[in-house]
Design an enzyme around this catalytic site. Sequence first.
Site, PDB file in Angstrom:
ATOM      1  N   GLU A 147      51.909  22.556  -3.781  1.00 28.83           N
ATOM      2  CA  GLU A 147      52.416  23.712  -3.052  1.00 28.83           C
ATOM      3  C   GLU A 147      51.529  24.926  -3.326  1.00 28.83           C
ATOM      4  OE1 GLU A 147      56.587  26.273  -2.719  1.00 28.83           O
ATOM      5  OE2 GLU A 147      56.306  24.861  -4.365  1.00 28.83           O
ATOM      6  N   LYS A 165      57.243  26.506   5.366  1.00 24.65           N
ATOM      7  CA  LYS A 165      58.501  26.318   4.651  1.00 24.65           C
ATOM      8  C   LYS A 165      59.603  27.147   5.295  1.00 24.65           C
ATOM      9  CE  LYS A 165      60.396  26.385  -0.058  1.00 24.65           C
ATOM     10  NZ  LYS A 165      60.125  26.720  -1.472  1.00 24.65           N
ATOM     11  N   CYS A 175      58.555  21.704  -1.670  1.00 21.99           N
ATOM     12  CA  CYS A 175      59.393  22.092  -2.809  1.00 21.99           C
ATOM     13  C   CYS A 175      60.879  21.918  -2.507  1.00 21.99           C
ATOM     14  CB  CYS A 175      59.038  23.512  -3.222  1.00 21.99           C
ATOM     15  SG  CYS A 175      59.656  23.974  -4.861  1.00 21.99           S
TER      16      CYS A 175
END
Length: 351
Positions: free
Chosen positions: A50, A135, A169
């Site tokens: 990430e 995200k 994540c």
Amino acid sequence: MSNTKKNKMVRVAAAHVSSAFFDPAAGVEKAIKFLTEAAKAGAELVVFPESFIPGFPIWNALSSPISGHANFVKFAAASLRVDGPEIKAIASAAAEQKISVSLGFSEVASYSAGCLWNASVLINAQGIIVNHHRKLVPTFYEKLTWSRGDGAGLSVIDMPFGKVGGLICGENGNPLSRYTLMAQGEEIHCANYPPIWPFKDPRDSEPYDLADAIRVRAAAHCFEAKVFAVVSSGFITDENLEMLCDDEEALAILKASPRSASMIVTPSGTTLGETLTDREGLVIADIDVGSLVELKQHHDMAGYYNRHDIFHVSVNRSRHKPLHDMVNHSPNSQAQTSSTLEESLEIINNI
């Protein structure tokens, strides 16, 4: 009775590597180094952590918002355009090495130097970006750095070696995001994580076990979706910590916080090969994508084990835009200019 099971072996790699904080050129160089190593080891897909470039904004966990302006400015300046030279260099290297790459990076908007997303791209072995994901929701103190993403990248891509999807994540714990990938026939799941996640002071209470949280999320998705997961997490060096912390208290918290882990997880929740935590390297394993069909006879959440007549899931795949132009081309447009202007202003004011 003959064995009718069709083997479809694929070699995959998870990069457990540290970032060159605030230095995109060094980050590109390191990405190319490790993707080349993975290709030489026979991997067809390598996954990076990430926000690998230009690093993960750990300082948000440790300092007050009014103390983080300088780091934000540096971080924004080091973030990448998805069509910029850094991504193009990595894509060219992927084509040269004939390997597919999932890369986590901090993305900066073309229309605002301060609008950032926690993003990832999937690049195929021809060096073409085949998916670009942002995200959906920045987690906890990530909101001080990143904007909310959109559904445009919630896609599974049919690659020569399997159907590939991915989440960033905490998204790996989002049931609807995961189901969206299941419903597209995902077979290989790319998951990327930061090197460390200070959630509470580990010196005063039981620390948040990041490596175990990663393993549990990966195992849950693999079991439910009947997929293999390639989990890439960042690694952090003592030099990184000292560069990011000019406060002894913050440094002590980081040094006491559990580290992340990189691993390759099977549909039964077990791991293949080694799990890396305390050193840089590649986790490499061979997975049998052909073995997944048999498992779907037991539970197929996107197929017979669901009730599409009861549940309805829809995804808005439009990209967020800061401005929507409205133009009226009718012959009587002059009479409607005032209302059109009012509508446009209303849209702009609601952004």
